[in-house]
Enzyme design. Sequence first.
Site, PDB file in Angstrom:
ATOM      1  N   LYS A 251     -10.991 -27.888  25.328  1.00  0.00           N
ATOM      2  CA  LYS A 251     -11.807 -26.687  25.453  1.00  0.00           C
ATOM      3  C   LYS A 251     -12.559 -26.353  24.173  1.00  0.00           C
ATOM      4  CE  LYS A 251      -8.744 -24.742  28.661  1.00  0.00           C
ATOM      5  NZ  LYS A 251      -7.623 -23.910  28.842  1.00  0.00           N
ATOM      6  N   ARG A 252     -11.962 -26.704  23.051  1.00  0.00           N
ATOM      7  CA  ARG A 252     -12.592 -26.307  21.799  1.00  0.00           C
ATOM      8  C   ARG A 252     -13.911 -27.032  21.550  1.00  0.00           C
ATOM      9  NH1 ARG A 252      -8.597 -27.987  18.598  1.00  0.00           N
ATOM     10  NH2 ARG A 252      -7.245 -27.994  20.381  1.00  0.00           N
TER      11      ARG A 252
END
Length: 480
Positions: A251-252
């Site tokens: 997600k980052r």
Amino acid sequence: MNVRTRFAPSPTGDDIHIGNLSTVLKTWAFAKKNNGQFVLRIEDTDQERLVEGSEQKIEDALKRFSLNYDEGPDVGGEFGPYRQSERLDIYKKYAEELITKGVAYYCFCSKERIEELRKQEEQKEVKTKHLHFCNQNNIEERLSKKESYVIRLKVPEHQDITFDDIVRGKITINTDQIDDQILLKSDGFPTYHLAVVIDDYLMKINYITRADEWISSTPKHILLYQAFGWELPVFCHLPLLRNTDKSKLSKRKNAVWASWYLEQGYLKEAILNYLALMGWTHPEQKEIFSMEEFIEKFDLKDVNPLGPIFDIQKLEWMNGEYIRALSDQELTKRLEEYLIDHPSKDHIAKLVPLVKERIKKLSDFIPLTNFISQSPEYDLNDFNKVKVDDKKEILEKISLTLENIEKPWKKENFENTFQNLAKDLNMGNREMFQLIRLAVSGQLVTPPLFECIKIIGEDEVLNRVKEITKKYPNIPDSKG
Ligand code: GLU
């Protein structure tokens, strides 16, 4: 053999992780290729991690990508229910059967005791993962007193478990690496390991395709298949996607939810085409192909186990190719669906031929055409980039000229008129049209100017040019 595959997501996130979508696509395509069935099963047994609305979003995402399933919670099927929380009785029955067979046991230990035992084990020189927790005295009595318990798998010691993975070949894992897995929790819910095996068996799934992060779970499942005396399915662990820096897609670093890509204006065909290439190569090295062609050429055994790189820039390039391959009419339709509330919506059909070559995503249409239906915002610095003096006076002349041009404005006449004006004012044509463009659109780069002007409308164009000199009496000069 009738091929049956499944996608078994846990509804614990937004919709479908883009890496999962890559696995689903291959699972679906393999079923289609073999005239088999593709099943959706919702694995909602971890009640603490459930996210409300997630199941619906997963179903919607599959539909939006046209990855239709033959059986599932909302479409039904012969082997339902397809939501694990509705199958609790089934799991309990099979868990008890495992106890009778002597391959599972009741465990009454508290969390604290188990942690203590694990700690003790850590101190030992030769460690084993499978502690047979819990003494087995007075089971009947403890059960009748309704003491809280779980059912655990009794993992045998020092045993190699080997299986053939279609993608990775032979994989061997020793049972000493596996702990006495909980199969049934104290709340009566099964764990993933029990439920997945029972459901895959009862739903007659014979190809288990999933991400390779599940490899270490497979021996636990094999122990269960063996205990029940069930034939093993074919296992196929597909590689996880990686970021361009080779780290796990997370997600980052990247947007991970499949619907995010649709919302950003990527076309579903382009997303699927790109995902098809994650871990698989077309036999003729083609990069762009239809889903029909993919189904025809794809085989699970041709997947490369090395984690493929998911590069959003490559996807963007491919999306641009797909956009250009659409007919103007089709692109108009896609944009109309995409831009439901956008102010330029009414002009899409006229704008499509002007922007088709310039957009890579449907969303690119917005900044390119906003000025058509909205008065532009001006950045005075942009005027600095037009290398001519006395801009205010020139703009006033432009507006006077516009007032006198014969209506309806025609392209050739319009261009000749302003070339003549440029000559009269002793300036370049380039600067002349840059100024008109800026005044009309607020931008130095736009789709073809005259065509845009016609869409905006003559009165509005004149207004904009007039307004700008009033609004900004100090337009900067910058003859370079
Ligand atoms: N429910 C598991 C998941 O969330 C399924 C894994 C499998 O396909 O066996 O991915």
